[in-house]
Design a protein around this motif. Structure first.
Motif, short mmCIF file in Angstrom:
data_model
loop_
_atom_site.label_atom_id
_atom_site.label_comp_id
_atom_site.label_asym_id
_atom_site.label_seq_id
_atom_site.Cartn_x
_atom_site.Cartn_y
_atom_site.Cartn_z
N VAL A 108 33.90 128.48 61.26
CA VAL A 108 33.45 128.58 62.53
C VAL A 108 32.66 127.08 62.79
N ALA A 109 31.56 126.88 61.76
CA ALA A 109 30.53 125.68 62.09
C ALA A 109 31.41 124.51 61.24
N PHE A 110 32.70 123.67 61.94
CA PHE A 110 33.85 123.36 60.52
C PHE A 110 32.93 121.43 61.48
N GLY A 111 33.47 121.98 62.49
CA GLY A 111 33.44 119.98 63.25
C GLY A 111 31.68 120.43 63.16
N LEU A 112 30.86 121.01 63.03
CA LEU A 112 29.08 120.72 63.19
C LEU A 112 29.45 120.13 61.84
N LEU A 113 29.85 119.97 61.31
CA LEU A 113 29.70 119.49 59.96
C LEU A 113 30.40 118.41 59.38
N ALA A 134 23.41 129.51 61.80
CA ALA A 134 22.46 129.64 62.55
C ALA A 134 23.36 129.79 63.72
N ARG A 135 23.98 128.39 63.98
CA ARG A 135 24.76 128.81 65.23
C ARG A 135 26.04 129.68 65.12
N ALA A 136 26.50 129.05 64.49
CA ALA A 136 27.66 130.18 63.89
C ALA A 136 27.57 131.23 63.98
N ASN A 137 26.16 131.88 63.64
CA ASN A 137 25.45 133.53 63.41
C ASN A 137 25.97 133.50 65.55
N ALA A 138 25.46 132.42 66.42
CA ALA A 138 24.57 132.94 67.22
C ALA A 138 26.17 133.36 68.04
N VAL A 139 27.39 132.25 67.75
CA VAL A 139 28.28 132.10 68.06
C VAL A 139 29.47 133.73 67.95
N LEU A 140 29.35 133.49 66.92
CA LEU A 140 29.60 134.88 66.07
C LEU A 140 29.56 136.16 66.76
N GLU A 141 28.12 136.17 67.82
CA GLU A 141 27.68 137.27 67.67
C GLU A 141 27.98 137.40 70.20
N VAL A 143 30.93 136.38 70.58
CA VAL A 143 32.18 136.91 70.70
C VAL A 143 32.69 137.93 70.63
N GLY A 144 31.48 138.68 69.73
CA GLY A 144 31.64 140.42 69.79
C GLY A 144 31.62 140.43 69.13
N LEU A 145 30.95 139.74 67.55
CA LEU A 145 30.76 139.83 65.88
C LEU A 145 30.21 139.90 64.97
N ASP A 146 29.00 140.74 63.92
CA ASP A 146 28.69 141.01 63.76
C ASP A 146 27.85 139.37 62.65
N PRO A 147 27.08 138.92 62.64
CA PRO A 147 26.59 137.79 62.21
C PRO A 147 27.30 137.77 60.27
N SER A 148 27.77 139.11 59.96
CA SER A 148 27.60 139.84 58.53
C SER A 148 29.54 139.24 58.28
N VAL A 149 29.23 139.33 59.29
CA VAL A 149 31.20 138.79 59.48
C VAL A 149 31.38 137.10 59.09
N GLY A 150 30.04 136.36 58.98
CA GLY A 150 30.94 134.78 58.09
C GLY A 150 30.89 135.05 56.68
N ARG A 164 38.77 136.33 67.38
CA ARG A 164 37.78 136.07 68.19
C ARG A 164 37.20 134.87 66.97
N VAL A 165 37.14 134.41 65.90
CA VAL A 165 36.72 133.91 64.93
C VAL A 165 37.31 131.99 65.59
#
Length: 270
Positions: A108-113, A134-141, A143-150, A164-165
């Motif tokens: 999720v954060a590939f482009g940010l890093l 933190a940004r990845a957790n927010a966008v996972l939420e 799109v309806g996914l729990d941040p733990s999926v990260g 969704r990811v």
């Protein structure tokens, strides 16, 4: 959505042509996509839909034509300016295209890093791993996914979760433009509707301009404000996405209703 009919288009294409050997794939495409709108392109396999997106993304060099994003000709602009414009595009690939070697949140954060200096700016600064998580957790939420999926790997996800990811990655950098390549391919009708709903919500929330290519007529009508059909390298129809099933155009009607007989079949029999 806001009426953008009198405003300059977000994306403007004129006379776009691309051939591979003797095969003409794009044959003089003219297209305006208004800002903050969702535009859907339909057409059969091999009609040039993906080539059109790749030309806009700079992955394929067209033979002729003009592509403007915010008034900048990205085919002829200096490299820095071209990369800044193309850097405003987020992409949801047909099969999610997640990196197996990375965790979900790192995907999720590939482009940010990303280390490339041209990818980052005052508007899109490179983030630390903590900030990116933190940004990845927010966008996972989002799109309806729990941040733990990260913490999972892509191989541990279902097809719908992978999609969704992929959507989360596309919106993580809050792009001004979003491209969707067959967003519901491989999904059951319910999950397809869920993904379409997420796409519409994300576009509205961020005020992005979206282009989607799809064979799924239900998806096209859910996602699109406007739609167009690409056939033999030309746009043969454009109108409201709600008119796809009753366009009055023989080729569009044959395609959207899946009829064997019609002008497209006659061409194929030659």
């Amino acid at each position: 959505m806001t009426d953008n009919t009198s405003a300059a288009p977000k994306i403007r294409i004129r006379g776009l042509r691309k051939a591979f050997g003797s095969k003409i794939v794009l044959d003089g495409i003219d297209l305006d996509v208004p800002a903050e709108s969702s535009f859907v392109i339909i057409g059969g396999s091999g009609s040039g839909k993906s080539v059109l997106l790749r030309c806009i993304l700079g992955l394929i060099q067209p033979d002729e034509g003009l592509i403007e994003i915010d008034g900048v000709d990205v085919l002829r602009a200096p490299r820095r300016e071209r990369e800044e414009r193309i850097g405003e595009i987020g992409m949801l690939f047909q099969n999610a295209a997640l990196f197996d070697s990375l965790s979900v949140w790192e995907n999720v954060a590939f482009g940010l890093l990303a280390p490339e200096p041209t990818r980052h700016s005052e508007k899109h600064p490179r983030l630390s791993r903590t900030e990116a998580r933190a940004r990845a957790n927010a966008v996972l939420e989002q799109v309806g996914l729990d941040p733990s999926v990260g913490d999972l790997s892509p191989s541990e996800l279902s097809g719908g979760m992978q999609k969704r990811v992929g959507l989360a990655r596309a919106i993580a950098d809050r792009p001004e433009i979003l491209f969707f390549d067959e967003p519901t391919t491989g999904l059951d009708p319910i999950m397809g509707a869920v993904i379409d709903g997420l796409i519409v919500d994300c576009v509205k929330t961020m005020g992005s301009t979206a282009i989607a290519i799809t064979h799924d007529m239900a998806s096209a009508q859910r996602i699109g404000d406007e739609a167009a059909m690409l056939y033999q390298g030309k746009l043969v129809w454009r109108g409201p996405a709600t008119s796809l099933m009753n366009s009055g155009n023989a080729m569009v009607d044959q395609f959207t209703h899946g009829r064997r007989e019609g002008p497209i079949s006659m061409e194929l029999r030659r």
